[in-house]
Design a protein around this motif. Sequence first.
Motif, PDB file in Angstrom:
ATOM      1  N   LEU A   1       0.817  -1.215   0.000  1.00 48.50           N
ATOM      2  CA  LEU A   1       0.000   0.000   0.000  1.00 48.50           C
ATOM      3  C   LEU A   1       0.851   1.265   0.000  1.00 48.50           C
ATOM      4  O   LEU A   1       0.492   2.262  -0.628  1.00 48.50           O
ATOM      5  CB  LEU A   1      -0.930   0.011   1.219  1.00 48.50           C
ATOM      6  N   HIS A   2       1.982   1.217   0.683  1.00 47.38           N
ATOM      7  CA  HIS A   2       2.826   2.411   0.774  1.00 47.38           C
ATOM      8  C   HIS A   2       3.445   2.790  -0.569  1.00 47.38           C
ATOM      9  O   HIS A   2       3.967   3.893  -0.722  1.00 47.38           O
ATOM     10  CB  HIS A   2       3.932   2.189   1.809  1.00 47.38           C
ATOM     11  N   THR A   3       3.387   1.881  -1.558  1.00 38.73           N
ATOM     12  CA  THR A   3       3.956   2.176  -2.879  1.00 38.73           C
ATOM     13  C   THR A   3       2.929   2.767  -3.840  1.00 38.73           C
ATOM     14  O   THR A   3       3.299   3.168  -4.950  1.00 38.73           O
ATOM     15  CB  THR A   3       4.538   0.901  -3.518  1.00 38.73           C
ATOM     16  N   LEU A   4       1.654   2.813  -3.461  1.00 44.45           N
ATOM     17  CA  LEU A   4       0.626   3.269  -4.397  1.00 44.45           C
ATOM     18  C   LEU A   4       0.840   4.703  -4.888  1.00 44.45           C
ATOM     19  O   LEU A   4       0.656   4.963  -6.080  1.00 44.45           O
ATOM     20  CB  LEU A   4      -0.763   3.122  -3.780  1.00 44.45           C
ATOM     21  N   PRO A   5       1.202   5.663  -4.029  1.00 44.23           N
ATOM     22  CA  PRO A   5       1.424   7.016  -4.563  1.00 44.23           C
ATOM     23  C   PRO A   5       2.503   7.048  -5.645  1.00 44.23           C
ATOM     24  O   PRO A   5       2.332   7.705  -6.685  1.00 44.23           O
ATOM     25  CB  PRO A   5       1.844   7.817  -3.322  1.00 44.23           C
ATOM     26  N   GLU A   6       3.597   6.332  -5.418  1.00 44.19           N
ATOM     27  CA  GLU A   6       4.679   6.285  -6.411  1.00 44.19           C
ATOM     28  C   GLU A   6       4.208   5.608  -7.698  1.00 44.19           C
ATOM     29  O   GLU A   6       4.505   6.070  -8.807  1.00 44.19           O
ATOM     30  CB  GLU A   6       5.870   5.527  -5.826  1.00 44.19           C
ATOM     31  N   THR A   7       3.452   4.518  -7.553  1.00 45.11           N
ATOM     32  CA  THR A   7       2.960   3.796  -8.728  1.00 45.11           C
ATOM     33  C   THR A   7       1.964   4.644  -9.507  1.00 45.11           C
ATOM     34  O   THR A   7       2.006   4.700 -10.744  1.00 45.11           O
ATOM     35  CB  THR A   7       2.311   2.474  -8.301  1.00 45.11           C
ATOM     36  N   ALA A   8       1.056   5.312  -8.795  1.00 48.96           N
ATOM     37  CA  ALA A   8       0.079   6.170  -9.463  1.00 48.96           C
ATOM     38  C   ALA A   8       0.776   7.296 -10.221  1.00 48.96           C
ATOM     39  O   ALA A   8       0.402   7.628 -11.358  1.00 48.96           O
ATOM     40  CB  ALA A   8      -0.897   6.737  -8.438  1.00 48.96           C
ATOM     41  N   LYS A   9       1.800   7.868  -9.615  1.00 47.56           N
ATOM     42  CA  LYS A   9       2.543   8.950 -10.272  1.00 47.56           C
ATOM     43  C   LYS A   9       3.215   8.450 -11.546  1.00 47.56           C
ATOM     44  O   LYS A   9       3.212   9.132 -12.583  1.00 47.56           O
ATOM     45  CB  LYS A   9       3.582   9.517  -9.305  1.00 47.56           C
ATOM     46  N   LEU A  10       3.788   7.247 -11.492  1.00 47.14           N
ATOM     47  CA  LEU A  10       4.421   6.666 -12.675  1.00 47.14           C
ATOM     48  C   LEU A  10       3.398   6.462 -13.789  1.00 47.14           C
ATOM     49  O   LEU A  10       3.650   6.826 -14.956  1.00 47.14           O
ATOM     50  CB  LEU A  10       5.070   5.326 -12.310  1.00 47.14           C
ATOM     51  N   LEU A  11       2.253   5.890 -13.442  1.00 44.84           N
ATOM     52  CA  LEU A  11       1.228   5.628 -14.454  1.00 44.84           C
ATOM     53  C   LEU A  11       0.678   6.928 -15.039  1.00 44.84           C
ATOM     54  O   LEU A  11       0.435   7.025 -16.249  1.00 44.84           O
ATOM     55  CB  LEU A  11       0.104   4.797 -13.846  1.00 44.84           C
ATOM     56  N   GLU A  12       0.489   7.918 -14.194  1.00 46.70           N
ATOM     57  CA  GLU A  12      -0.007   9.210 -14.684  1.00 46.70           C
ATOM     58  C   GLU A  12       0.996   9.860 -15.625  1.00 46.70           C
ATOM     59  O   GLU A  12       0.610  10.524 -16.599  1.00 46.70           O
ATOM     60  CB  GLU A  12      -0.324  10.117 -13.503  1.00 46.70           C
ATOM     61  N   SER A  13       2.283   9.659 -15.369  1.00 50.07           N
ATOM     62  CA  SER A  13       3.306  10.223 -16.257  1.00 50.07           C
ATOM     63  C   SER A  13       3.285   9.561 -17.630  1.00 50.07           C
ATOM     64  O   SER A  13       3.813  10.116 -18.605  1.00 50.07           O
ATOM     65  CB  SER A  13       4.697  10.066 -15.628  1.00 50.07           C
ATOM     66  N   LYS A  14       2.668   8.377 -17.706  1.00 46.47           N
ATOM     67  CA  LYS A  14       2.541   7.661 -18.978  1.00 46.47           C
ATOM     68  C   LYS A  14       1.202   7.932 -19.658  1.00 46.47           C
ATOM     69  O   LYS A  14       0.879   7.310 -20.671  1.00 46.47           O
ATOM     70  CB  LYS A  14       2.694   6.157 -18.752  1.00 46.47           C
ATOM     71  N   GLY A  15       0.409   8.839 -19.085  1.00 48.31           N
ATOM     72  CA  GLY A  15      -0.845   9.229 -19.711  1.00 48.31           C
ATOM     73  C   GLY A  15      -2.079   8.517 -19.199  1.00 48.31           C
ATOM     74  O   GLY A  15      -3.173   8.707 -19.744  1.00 48.31           O
ATOM     75  N   PHE A  16      -1.948   7.718 -18.147  1.00 48.59           N
ATOM     76  CA  PHE A  16      -3.098   7.006 -17.597  1.00 48.59           C
ATOM     77  C   PHE A  16      -3.780   7.840 -16.517  1.00 48.59           C
ATOM     78  O   PHE A  16      -3.131   8.614 -15.813  1.00 48.59           O
ATOM     79  CB  PHE A  16      -2.668   5.667 -16.995  1.00 48.59           C
ATOM     80  N   LYS A  17      -5.083   7.659 -16.400  1.00 51.19           N
ATOM     81  CA  LYS A  17      -5.844   8.264 -15.310  1.00 51.19           C
ATOM     82  C   LYS A  17      -6.123   7.179 -14.281  1.00 51.19           C
ATOM     83  O   LYS A  17      -6.663   6.117 -14.615  1.00 51.19           O
ATOM     84  CB  LYS A  17      -7.162   8.851 -15.816  1.00 51.19           C
ATOM     85  N   ILE A  18      -5.762   7.435 -13.034  1.00 50.49           N
ATOM     86  CA  ILE A  18      -5.783   6.395 -12.003  1.00 50.49           C
ATOM     87  C   ILE A  18      -6.997   6.546 -11.096  1.00 50.49           C
ATOM     88  O   ILE A  18      -7.320   7.638 -10.630  1.00 50.49           O
ATOM     89  CB  ILE A  18      -4.491   6.443 -11.158  1.00 50.49           C
ATOM     90  N   HIS A  19      -7.642   5.415 -10.847  1.00 50.21           N
ATOM     91  CA  HIS A  19      -8.753   5.344  -9.901  1.00 50.21           C
ATOM     92  C   HIS A  19      -8.388   4.317  -8.832  1.00 50.21           C
ATOM     93  O   HIS A  19      -8.008   3.184  -9.154  1.00 50.21           O
ATOM     94  CB  HIS A  19     -10.042   4.913 -10.599  1.00 50.21           C
ATOM     95  N   LEU A  20      -8.508   4.715  -7.579  1.00 41.07           N
ATOM     96  CA  LEU A  20      -8.237   3.804  -6.467  1.00 41.07           C
ATOM     97  C   LEU A  20      -9.552   3.358  -5.846  1.00 41.07           C
ATOM     98  O   LEU A  20     -10.446   4.180  -5.621  1.00 41.07           O
ATOM     99  CB  LEU A  20      -7.387   4.485  -5.395  1.00 41.07           C
ATOM    100  N   PRO A  21      -9.698   2.072  -5.552  1.00 42.20           N
ATOM    101  CA  PRO A  21     -10.908   1.624  -4.862  1.00 42.20           C
ATOM    102  C   PRO A  21     -10.952   2.166  -3.441  1.00 42.20           C
ATOM    103  O   PRO A  21      -9.922   2.285  -2.774  1.00 42.20           O
ATOM    104  CB  PRO A  21     -10.768   0.098  -4.863  1.00 42.20           C
ATOM    105  N   GLY A  22     -12.145   2.500  -3.000  1.00 43.06           N
ATOM    106  CA  GLY A  22     -12.308   2.943  -1.623  1.00 43.06           C
ATOM    107  C   GLY A  22     -12.316   1.771  -0.662  1.00 43.06           C
ATOM    108  O   GLY A  22     -12.188   0.607  -1.059  1.00 43.06           O
ATOM    109  N   ARG A  23     -12.464   2.082   0.590  1.00 40.09           N
ATOM    110  CA  ARG A  23     -12.497   1.037   1.605  1.00 40.09           C
ATOM    111  C   ARG A  23     -13.759   0.195   1.441  1.00 40.09           C
ATOM    112  O   ARG A  23     -14.816   0.699   1.091  1.00 40.09           O
ATOM    113  CB  ARG A  23     -12.447   1.654   3.003  1.00 40.09           C
ATOM    114  N   GLY A  24     -13.606  -1.090   1.692  1.00 40.55           N
ATOM    115  CA  GLY A  24     -14.735  -1.998   1.576  1.00 40.55           C
ATOM    116  C   GLY A  24     -15.235  -2.429   2.939  1.00 40.55           C
ATOM    117  O   GLY A  24     -14.844  -1.867   3.966  1.00 40.55           O
TER     118      GLY A  24
END
Length: 214
Positions: free
Chosen positions: A130-153
């Motif tokens: 979980l602690h890597t999600l901000p870094e991963t989202a930033k990487l994907l956004e830099s490649k042109g993707f729009k990121i959606h994270l699931p909320g708490r279940g």
Amino acid sequence: MSMYDLEEDRLVGEITGRGARRLLVQLPDGLKNEGPRLASLIRDKTGAEVFISATPAWGACDLSLDAAARLKADLLVHYGHNEFLRDSSNRIPVVYIPAKSRHEITPVVEKALPLLQGTRIGLATVVQHLHTLPETAKLLESKGFKIHLPGRGPWAHDTGQVLGCDYFGLKRIEPEVDSFLVIGSYFHGLGASLSVEKPTILADPYDQTVSNLE
């Protein structure tokens, strides 16, 4: 050095802060080899009597409370999961330590890029990453993707998290995404794929492989 952060300082602090003198430590199979070292550390740092559970730990719902009660333990330390969003009271206090992974995420995420379908990506992982999600989202956004994270279940404790028993967050965001990227093991990737209809890509940081589970 372990590939997981076992938070030894926090562990010692929890034991001394709670005044625990007899405790049971529960580890998932992948961390059971750390049991003897943790037991020695606990005895050396706190003087407490410590037992290591030999039974599997399949999830945060699978607490060794009965064993702890039989041992007359005054604390159960549960590694590998975080607490459920469940209103319950245990007979014995439980300390949850998620064991954050130190595995490198970026290479396997980059390897997964050609498999992603569309530009709207649902991104999820397990508690160890979980602690890597901000870094991963930033990487994907830099490649042109729009990121959606699931909320708490119902049981998942954090945004972006999936559990073996809780993929409801993915289902809620499914109308907003073209495909999903799950970071973790095949077990959780398969569970995600079976829970949604959109394509699901697994990026496994343990063996650095990617799979289309559609």
